[in-house]
Write a protein that holds these residues in place. Structure first.
Motif, PDB file in Angstrom:
ATOM      1  N   CYS A 218       0.858  -1.191   0.000  1.00 38.79           N
ATOM      2  CA  CYS A 218       0.000   0.000   0.000  1.00 38.79           C
ATOM      3  C   CYS A 218       0.889   1.234   0.000  1.00 38.79           C
ATOM      4  O   CYS A 218       1.652   1.460   0.939  1.00 38.79           O
TER       5      CYS A 218
ATOM      6  N   PRO B 136      -4.858  -0.511  -1.138  1.00 36.28           N
ATOM      7  CA  PRO B 136      -4.272  -1.616  -1.903  1.00 36.28           C
ATOM      8  C   PRO B 136      -5.204  -2.017  -3.043  1.00 36.28           C
ATOM      9  O   PRO B 136      -6.419  -2.115  -2.860  1.00 36.28           O
TER      10      PRO B 136
ATOM     11  N   ASN C 121      -6.022  -6.690   4.480  1.00 30.95           N
ATOM     12  CA  ASN C 121      -4.971  -5.670   4.388  1.00 30.95           C
ATOM     13  C   ASN C 121      -4.230  -5.541   5.721  1.00 30.95           C
ATOM     14  O   ASN C 121      -3.000  -5.547   5.769  1.00 30.95           O
TER      15      ASN C 121
ATOM     16  N   ASN D 170      -1.876   2.403   4.747  1.00 32.09           N
ATOM     17  CA  ASN D 170      -3.195   1.798   4.738  1.00 32.09           C
ATOM     18  C   ASN D 170      -4.095   2.384   5.817  1.00 32.09           C
ATOM     19  O   ASN D 170      -5.297   2.582   5.607  1.00 32.09           O
TER      20      ASN D 170
END
Length: 302
Positions: free
Chosen positions: A208, A214, A246, A262
């Motif tokens: 990310c 992502p 994630n 993220n």
């Protein structure tokens, strides 16, 4: 003249005869109507039977779904290559290919960047570079399964089409473009769809980078023969992931600043997915230790 005479002659037989004839004609019309209605019912039953026969995964129509008890997600069951057939399908939203497509539409380091022209680009495992480059992308294993379906034909699986898929590595770098990996072409590949509409890629979970959630990019082509240049593409879109996978992946080593990046963004604030992502959110199974499988049904109007 003979017919006119008979008609007149019948009429001259009197009221009783006429009433009898009318009653007989009415009875015959009712009998014919009942027969037609019965035939219609048989036809409808046959159509319904054909519809039911088309239910299930991997077939030419998509009318049912089953629940994956291990993940709570909807899938058709079976192996990791199973169909993601559900009760309906929509045309996948068209999205930007971004600045790093490698499909011949732009340049990188002074020359046209076209991974589609590389020998060996039609492959399932996209973790290694090809055509003289030797780099290998490392990270949490990820299998991506794209099911291509026709929204103009009751979600029928599309066989013989091609999907070009690409994404960044664990550190958020794109091969062919980003500093440190300009000589590499990993995490790029083309796969033809099988009779079940599936194109399967073995890759790693993408990192990310700042400003984007992502994601994975892909383009759809009519065949591997036409998947040689962006001018031939039928559709461009992107795939996204649930937040829990994630978070799990970015808690492992090797993903640089992915966890921080993220945490600073969400699907609702992402510049691509903020307008909706229901048809682009992958169905996930697996774990960090076992690797993940991401499935996505991709509808196009073929």
């Amino acid at each position: 003249m003979h017919h006119d005479h008979d008609s007149k002659h019948d009429h001259d037989l009197g009221l009783a005869h006429d009433l009898s004839r009318l009653q007989r004609q009415a009875f015959e019309r009712r009998a014919a109507l009942r027969w037609l209605l019965g035939a219609g019912a048989i036809s409808l039953t046959g159509a319904s039977a054909m519809t039911l026969a088309g239910c299930g995964g991997g077939g030419s129509s998509a009318t049912t779904s089953t629940s994956d008890s291990s993940s709570g997600s909807s899938s058709s069951g079976g192996s990791s290559g199973g169909s993601t057939t559900t009760s309906s399908c929509s045309v996948i939203p068209s999205e930007t290919e971004g600045p790093y497509p490698g499909d011949g539409s732009n340049t990188a380091n002074g020359s046209v960047a076209n991974a589609l022209a590389l020998s060996g680009i039609v492959r399932s495992d996209i973790r290694s570079s090809i055509a003289g480059a030797s780099g290998v992308a490392t990270g949490v294993p990820l299998q991506v399964i794209i099911e291509l379906v026709n929204t103009n034909a009751s979600c029928a699986d599309l066989s013989g089409y091609a999907v070009y898929l690409w994404h960044c590595d664990a550190l958020g770098r794109y091969s062919m473009y980003s500093s440190g990996v300009t000589a590499e072409n990993y995490l790029r590949g083309v796969q033809a769809t099988g009779t079940d509409g599936l194109a399967t890629f073995q890759t790693i979970y993408p990192g990310c980078y700042s400003g984007r959630v992502p994601h994975i990019h892909f383009e759809v082509y009519r065949s591997t023969t036409t998947a040689t240049n962006w001018n031939n593409k039928l559709r461009t879109s992107q795939l996204c992931f649930p937040s829990d996978s994630n978070t799990a992946v970015y808690a492992t080593s090797g993903y640089g600043n992915s966890a921080t990046n993220n945490n600073a963004i969400s699907l609702s604030s992402d510049g691509i997915f903020s307008d909706g992502y229901s048809t682009q959110l992958a169905t996930m199974t697996g774990s960090v230790s076992a690797g993940y499988v991401a499935r996505l049904k991709v509808g196009i109007a073929a």
